[in-house]
Structure formats: C-alpha cells, structure tokens
Design a protein around this motif. Structure first.
Motif, short mmCIF file in Angstrom:
data_model
loop_
_atom_site.label_atom_id
_atom_site.label_comp_id
_atom_site.label_asym_id
_atom_site.label_seq_id
_atom_site.Cartn_x
_atom_site.Cartn_y
_atom_site.Cartn_z
N TYR A 1 5.37 -0.22 5.27
CA TYR A 1 4.13 0.56 5.25
C TYR A 1 3.09 0.01 6.22
O TYR A 1 3.01 -1.21 6.42
CB TYR A 1 3.57 0.60 3.82
N TYR A 2 2.32 0.92 6.80
CA TYR A 2 1.23 0.49 7.68
C TYR A 2 0.19 -0.25 6.86
O TYR A 2 -0.23 0.25 5.81
CB TYR A 2 0.57 1.70 8.34
N ILE B 1 -2.24 14.63 0.42
CA ILE B 1 -2.90 13.33 0.21
C ILE B 1 -3.54 12.92 1.53
O ILE B 1 -2.84 12.82 2.55
CB ILE B 1 -1.88 12.25 -0.21
N TYR C 1 5.82 6.23 -4.62
CA TYR C 1 6.99 7.07 -4.93
C TYR C 1 8.24 6.51 -4.26
O TYR C 1 9.24 6.24 -4.93
CB TYR C 1 6.73 8.50 -4.47
N THR C 2 8.19 6.32 -2.94
CA THR C 2 9.39 5.84 -2.23
C THR C 2 9.83 4.49 -2.81
O THR C 2 11.02 4.25 -3.03
CB THR C 2 9.10 5.62 -0.73
N ASN D 1 13.36 -3.98 11.38
CA ASN D 1 13.18 -4.80 10.17
C ASN D 1 14.39 -4.74 9.23
O ASN D 1 14.75 -5.71 8.58
CB ASN D 1 11.91 -4.39 9.41
N TYR D 2 15.01 -3.53 9.20
CA TYR D 2 16.11 -3.33 8.25
C TYR D 2 17.28 -4.28 8.55
O TYR D 2 18.03 -4.66 7.66
CB TYR D 2 16.62 -1.89 8.33
N HIS E 1 -0.95 4.24 -2.09
CA HIS E 1 -1.26 5.38 -2.97
C HIS E 1 0.03 5.91 -3.57
O HIS E 1 1.11 5.35 -3.33
CB HIS E 1 -2.09 6.45 -2.24
N HIS F 1 13.23 12.01 1.53
CA HIS F 1 12.67 12.77 0.40
C HIS F 1 11.46 13.56 0.87
O HIS F 1 10.93 13.33 1.96
CB HIS F 1 12.31 11.83 -0.75
N PRO G 1 10.61 2.53 3.84
CA PRO G 1 9.89 2.35 5.10
C PRO G 1 9.00 1.12 4.93
O PRO G 1 8.60 0.79 3.81
CB PRO G 1 9.03 3.60 5.22
N ILE H 1 9.14 10.79 8.65
CA ILE H 1 9.59 9.82 9.65
C ILE H 1 11.10 9.92 9.86
O ILE H 1 11.76 8.95 10.22
CB ILE H 1 9.15 8.39 9.28
N ASP I 1 4.40 -2.93 8.13
CA ASP I 1 4.51 -2.66 9.57
C ASP I 1 3.16 -3.05 10.16
O ASP I 1 2.16 -2.39 9.90
CB ASP I 1 4.77 -1.13 9.69
N ILE J 1 13.53 7.24 3.03
CA ILE J 1 12.29 7.47 3.79
C ILE J 1 11.67 8.80 3.38
O ILE J 1 12.34 9.65 2.77
CB ILE J 1 12.58 7.57 5.32
N TRP K 1 7.52 1.40 17.03
CA TRP K 1 8.62 1.94 16.20
C TRP K 1 9.94 1.20 16.45
O TRP K 1 10.72 1.01 15.54
CB TRP K 1 8.79 3.45 16.43
N GLY L 1 1.97 8.29 -2.92
CA GLY L 1 3.06 8.62 -2.00
C GLY L 1 3.88 7.39 -1.65
O GLY L 1 5.11 7.41 -1.70
N1 MSP Z 1 5.13 2.28 9.26
C1 MSP Z 1 5.78 3.53 9.23
C2 MSP Z 1 7.22 3.38 8.77
C3 MSP Z 1 8.06 2.45 9.57
S1 MSP Z 1 9.64 2.29 8.89
C4 MSP Z 1 10.48 1.48 10.01
C5 MSP Z 1 5.05 4.48 8.30
N2 MSP Z 1 4.29 3.91 7.36
S2 MSP Z 1 3.40 4.70 6.27
O1 MSP Z 1 2.60 3.70 5.64
O2 MSP Z 1 2.73 5.79 6.87
O3 MSP Z 1 4.40 5.18 5.19
C6 MSP Z 1 5.08 6.39 5.30
C7 MSP Z 1 5.97 6.57 4.10
O4 MSP Z 1 5.19 6.52 2.89
C8 MSP Z 1 6.64 7.92 4.05
O5 MSP Z 1 7.79 7.99 4.84
C9 MSP Z 1 6.96 8.01 2.58
O6 MSP Z 1 8.05 7.18 2.30
C10 MSP Z 1 5.71 7.43 1.95
N3 MSP Z 1 4.70 8.46 1.73
C11 MSP Z 1 3.43 8.47 2.22
N4 MSP Z 1 2.78 9.59 1.73
C12 MSP Z 1 3.62 10.29 0.96
C13 MSP Z 1 3.51 11.47 0.19
N5 MSP Z 1 2.41 12.17 0.15
N6 MSP Z 1 4.59 11.85 -0.53
C14 MSP Z 1 5.76 11.14 -0.53
N7 MSP Z 1 5.89 10.03 0.19
C15 MSP Z 1 4.87 9.60 0.99
O7 MSP Z 1 5.23 5.66 8.43
#
Ligand code: MSP
Length: 676
Positions: free
Chosen positions: A11-12, A309, A23-24, A241-242, A18, A299, A9, A273, A49, A269, A235, A20
């Motif tokens: 990330y915002y 978290i 991990y991805t 983006n992909y 962190h 996941h 994904p 989401i 993002d 992802i 969204w 999480g």
């Molecule tokens: N910007 C959107 C994604 C857009 S993709 C086209 C978004 N960003 S986010 O910063 O909130 O990142 C979400 C992603 O971060 C989750 O889908 C996951 O991959 C990862 N994680 C965030 N917290 C997590 C956990 N606590 N555990 C595992 N993964 C986590 O959503």
C-alpha cells in the motif's frame, strides 16, 4: 506439505488504511488461515510501497527527507493490520535494503538475458502522480481544457521529453497471450482474464521505466552515457516485492524460498491495478528469464453507501479499527468480535471479483440475522442444552443412537465438501453460504429433536444421549469451518468445547461428524453476538459518521431500522385533501454530480416558472428519457435542500429503493391539472 503463497498489493504510505485496503488484506488473511488449517506450507506477504514522485513531493512540502517521511507513516499500515489480528508471515517495505538489491538484480538480469529490452530514449506524455502511471489521451478524460485522470479525477502532468530508459513491452504481447492460453487460471476471475486478453490483442507500447526529474527511488544500476542519474519506475520497483521477500539477503534472485514458494505465488489485488500485475510484471519476469507466479486474482471495488471511497468524502473513509470497536461494543469480547463481524460481512456481502456497496443497513442486517440469530443462537442454546440437560443431569452424550440417521451428518458432509471447494477457488461468499446451511440445519436439528422434551421421558435416554452427542459434534465441525473467517469466535468456542483455547484448529475431515473428539462438559459461556437493537445501531452509526463529517452528504441520515412493514393507518378525506397532487411535465433532467441515485428535474406545473425537483430515480431512468414525460407531483411539500439543490416538490414513483415506475396519466393533460 503443499506450498501456498498469497500476497496483497503493497500500500502507498501517503494514505491511512481504510476499508478498501482492509478488505484485500482480510481476504488474504482468511485464505492464509484456511490453507494453514489444511496443513499447507503457507506464506502471506503484505507491505508498503514507499518510493516515487508523490512521496518526494509530500516530504518536500513537509520539510522532511523522503526517508524520514516514510519512516513516520509506514507503521500506520503495519500497526493497523496487527491490531486487526491479521497474521502475515512478513511485512515488506520497498525501502528495505534487501528489496532494493533485488530490484537492481532484476534490472541487471533483464539486461543480461535480453540486452535490447532496455534502451534509452526520450519520453513525452501524460503522467498521473496519483496512479504513478503514464497515460495516452484516449485513456484520460477532459475537464474543460485540462486532461484529467479517470481514477483520481485530477489533472495529469505533462512530461516533456524526459530522458528515460524504456522497456520493450511491445515484444511481450504474444508470449503473454500464449501463457494465458496455456494457463487460463493465470488471471482470475474470468472477466478480468478477458479484459487483459483484449488489451494484449490490441498490441503493447514500450514502457518508460526510469525517471530523472526526481530522485526518490532505487537507482538504475547502470550509467547513462549522458551522465544523468535515473531512478527505477516505481511500479517496476514495487512489483518486485513479491519476489524479493523470498530472496537471500545478498539480493540475488534464487535460493530455497524462491524455488519452493515462487511457483505457487498468487497475487491478490484490486481490479484497479490489474494491468500492472497481469501485463507489466509478467513481462519483466519473462524478459529476465524468470518463471511467472501461479496467478493473479483480482477483486472488485467497495463503495460506501453508493459513493466511491475518496479523500474528498470523509464519510466514505471508514476506519476498519473504529468500525470493529463500534461493532463489538455489546459483546463480551469487544473489538475481537467486532473484527470477526466485519470480516464476515466483507466476505459474505461481496462475491470476490464483483463490486460491492458497504451500507450500515446491510451490515446490521447480516449481523443480526446471520451472526446473532443463526450462529450466536446455535452456539448459545446448544452449549446450554448440553450442559444443563446432559452433564448437569448426570447424562454423558454418547453416539449410541447412531448420528447417521439424523440426516444432519449428510448436510455436514456436503457443507465441508462445498466450503472446501469454494475456498480453494477463492469463492468466499459461496463458501460462507454453504457453512450457514449447516448452521441453520443445526438450529433446525435442535428444534426438531427437542432435547428438553426427551429429558422429561426416562425411556428416551438413549435418544437424548445421541442428540447431545450430535450437537457437540456439530459444534466442533462448525468451529473448524468458521475459523478462517471468524478467528476469535472460533478460538473462544474451541476453548469452551475443549478447555484448550490455544490449541491449533484444523480444517474438518471429509466425513466431519465421524471425527473423534473428547466428550466433556463445555466451559461456561456468554453470548458472543448480542443483537444490535435500533438504539445500538443508531449509536454505531453516529460513532462512525459523526454529524460534522456527514453534513451535506448522503450520509447525513442514519440508516432506518428495518422494521416489519406496517400497514398505514386509515385516513379521512380531509387528510387526503391536504395533499396537493398535480400533473407535471418534465422539461429537463440532468444527473446530480457525485450522487448516482439522484436526478435534477425541471418540471412544468403550469406556474410562472418550472419547479426544481430532485428525485432519487437515477438508477431506474436515464435523464434524457424523462424529458417530455408527464408525472404526478406532490406540489405542496415544503421545499427542502438535497445535494446542495433546492427541491420544490416530489414525484410519485412505485417502489422503495428500486424504483419500479413513475406515476403518470394516460392522456395528455395540461401541466398543473389537480389530481384527486
Ligand atoms: N502501491 C500500489 C500497489 C503496488 S503492488 C505492487 C497501490 N497501492 S494502494 O494503496 O493504492 O492500494 C490499492 C489496493 O488497495 C487496491 O488494489 C485494493 O487491493 C485496495 N483497495 C483500495 N481501495 C479499495 C476499494 N474501495 N475497494 C476494494 N479494494 C480497495 O495501488
């Protein structure tokens, strides 16, 4: 070369990376490394993002333009991944020029292919700025008289009749169901496929895909007859983006990279989401007449020591770099080994798809048992034995005795087959489990073949040569197998074995011990994973969870060192008599907010008022089932504060972490009766 294209994904940017997020990104990195090692034509994309209402609001508060704000904060992610040794081929930002052009092209293409799929209407409903998503009341929770988002636990905003472009999502439930039926691997693991299938079967509502109440986004590339400026829903922008990363600079959708990689795209992802990726995104693509990606792999979520978290619990916001530094303190490679240990733990502890709980206990446990003991030990002792009993004693390891007879060749073959299949299917934890069977077998092989004994007997020279050769061969195979997960460890070991630390490491062949390698004396080595003793564990814990951060949370207590169970010392009757055990009757029981292990009980001990007792039994007992139950209470325990509540006693229970049962009496005894 088979193409392999993996994405995370984006990330915002208003957050800091962190555990999480790490991990991805680490899972994607591991998969990319595995595929590169196999010779696949691999692309791995991550990014940020950067549009949307949330960013615009934060920028306004800070007196910055949104662009200034994102330019300030976006590098936090890119830099964190660099420092963690993550190797994407590209890092995309949704404020990149090419991306913005491609999003506009996608809009126009939808309009051209299916003009009726985008129409103007007025939107009214709830919106969570945290999720950047629209919700119906059935998807929200009530807190007093306010509707709150179930993810962010914050009140949602009411959008009152905002003019908006809508996307005809309702038209795509059937085509998506048909696609999933034909390509079951489109959504994995299976539990998430079922979730989406039932969601689609319930029918889809059209989706509002533009906003007029703020401006920080990509403009809709077509005029609204009423003259209102629209920006594209964040969204729709972000998901593109992909694809946009593969497109040519002019922003058209096509070109060689799209043709080559797009059919192989896998979106990794978090389960949070899934709907955006498994419903909205493929619907946009179908509408634009574009092919769908190969699949979406979701996941589960990590909690930290039982807590979600979240920003409100700083102790849960583990900084991956800080953790890597702390874990690597005892090792000669420092942070690099800390990163490897963290990668190993994250991938081994939580099977991809399930949820997992990060605890320092399990991290230290795996570090000591699996990295220090199993892997570290095998590397150390094998290299020492090969150098000292072999090369230093003038003996060159040779395969003359035939390594096939040792049995370990069979284990190595099976391990390579199992690990390959597991990694191909994204079963990382299972793959590691099988690699560790070979590592443990390697240690058994050293014990059983006892080269130090063979070295004392000149008639066993051929056997010694074979043993040393086999050990070298095993180290080469293990080096390859661990490389996707433990890149620095593998690189270091590769350097010791070959003298060429920078050389590419390839995935092992199906018959791994038969692969040729250069027989040479290994370079001098140092232990890579020194055991974390109790003192180091406590130091790492305090570094990661400083007392001021921990105060008032379940984190306050450092993890207890896992010592062998000790039989308690004998006590006298007088010792026992100091305990005031009494029968109590539970009058009330409620869950303790945000503490999923604790219940707050009111217990009648026959005194003027019931005792308030906080008990760690929530995982085993539903509060309503406890009311009326008789329990045995330690009544003279000094009162103590837990989760902000005073606990005036302790309930006896069987079990340690998993409560197996509560102590009770088998007949109705008046509350307060002393137990002796
Ligand atoms: N910007 C959107 C994604 C857009 S993709 C086209 C978004 N960003 S986010 O910063 O909130 O990142 C979400 C992603 O971060 C989750 O889908 C996951 O991959 C990862 N994680 C965030 N917290 C997590 C956990 N606590 N555990 C595992 N993964 C986590 O959503």
């Amino acid at each position: 070369m088979t193409p392999f294209y993996i994405t995370t994904p984006i990330y915002y940017v208003n957050d800091v990376p962190h555990l999480g997020h790490a991990y991805t990104t680490i899972v994607a990195d591991m998969l990319a490394r595995f595929h590169r090692m196999r010779g696949d034509d691999t692309r791995f994309l991550t990014g940020t993002d950067e549009h949307g209402q949330k960013v615009e609001e934060t920028a306004n508060k800070r007196g910055l333009t949104p662009q200034q704000l994102v330019d300030q904060v976006a590098p936090r992610f890119e830099e964190a991944w660099q420092q963690l040794g993550i190797s994407p081929h590209g890092f995309i930002r949704t404020t990149d020029d090419k991306h913005k052009k491609v999003v506009a092209t996608l809009w126009r293409q939808i309009r051209k292919q299916n003009p009726e799929d985008l129409y103007l209407a007025s939107y009214q409903g709830w919106y969570c700025v945290g999720c950047e998503a629209f919700y119906t009341e059935s998807q929200l929770a009530k807190d007093g008289d306010q509707w709150v988002c179930t993810v962010h636990k914050k009140p949602v905003n009411w959008i009152d009749k905002e003019r908006s472009w809508f996307f005809k999502l309702s038209k795509y439930a059937e085509p998506l169901l048909a696609h999933i039926a034909k390509h079951p691997e489109f959504i994995r693991p299976e539990q998430y496929r079922s979730e989406i299938v039932s969601f689609l079967k319930g029918g889809l509502r059209d989706l509002s895909v533009s906003r007029t109440s703020f401006q920080w986004g990509i403009p809709v590339p077509e005029a609204d007859p009423e003259g209102l400026p629209h920006v594209i829903y964040v969204w729709m922008d972000a998901l593109t983006n992909y694809l946009s990363d593969l497109c040519p600079p002019d922003g058209s959708i096509g070109g060689p990279d799209v043709a080559k990689y797009w059919p192989h795209a896998i979106h990794l992802i978090g389960k949070d989401i899934l709907r955006f990726h498994a419903v909205y995104w493929p619907a946009f693509l179908l509408s634009a007449g574009l092919p769908l990606p190969k699949g979406i792999f979701a996941h589960g979520w990590w909690s930290v020591r039982g807590e979600k978290i979240s920003k409100s619990l700083p102790a849960t916001r583990i900084d991956p770099l800080k953790l890597a530094d702390a874990l690597g303190t005892g090792s000669p490679l420092g942070r690099q080994i800390g990163i490897d240990a963290m990668r190993y733990y994250l991938m081994r502890e939580m099977p991809l798809g399930n949820d997992g709980d990060f605890t320092f206990e399990s991290l230290f446990g795996r570090f000591n048992a699996e990295l220090a003991n199993d892997l570290g030990n095998l590397i150390n002792r094998s290299l020492t034995v090969i150098s000292s009993l072999g090369f230093d004693a003038g003996i060159t390891p040779k395969p003359s005795g035939g390594i096939e007879t040792s049995g370990i060749a069979e284990v190595a073959r099976k391990t390579v087959a199992d690990a390959t299949t597991a990694f191909e299917q994204f079963q990382l934890s299972r793959g590691l489990e099988s690699i560790w069977t070979l590592i443990r077998e390697g240690n058994r092989f050293v014990d059983a073949s006892a080269p130090w004994k063979l070295a004392k007997d000149p008639s066993k020279r051929a056997e010694l040569e074979t043993t040393l050769y086999t050990l070298l061969a095993i180290l080469h195979v293990i080096d390859k197998l661990i490389a996707p997960v433990l890149p620095s460890t593998a690189r270091t070991l590769h350097g010791w074995l070959t003298g060429r630390a920078d050389e590419a490491i390839t995935w092992p062949a199906a018959d791994p011990l038969a692969e040729p390698f250069e027989v040479r004396k290994p370079d001098p080595h140092t232990p890579l994973f020194p055991r974390l003793d109790d003192k180091m564990q406590a130091a790492i814990f305090t570094q990661m969870v400083p007392p001021d951060v921990a105060a008032g949370t379940a984190e306050a207590k450092p993890p207890e060192a896992k010592a062998a169970p000790v039989k308690p010392a004998e006590i006298t009757f007088d010792d026992f008599a100091k305990l005031e055990l009494r029968v109590g009757k539970v009058l009330a029981a409620v869950a303790v907010p945000k503490k999923d292990k604790l219940l707050h009980l009111q217990v009648d001990l026959g005194e003027t008022k019931p005792r308030s007792i906080v008990a760690g039994i929530a995982q085993a007992y539903k509060p309503e089932l406890l009311v009326g139950k008789q329990v045995i209470v330690v009544a003279n325990l000094a009162p103590r504060k837990m989760a902000g509540l005073v606990s005036e006693g302790m309930i006896l229970a069987a079990g340690d972490e998993a409560i197996l049962g509560l102590s009770a009496v088998d007949s109705d005894v008046p509350p307060g009766t002393r137990v002796r």
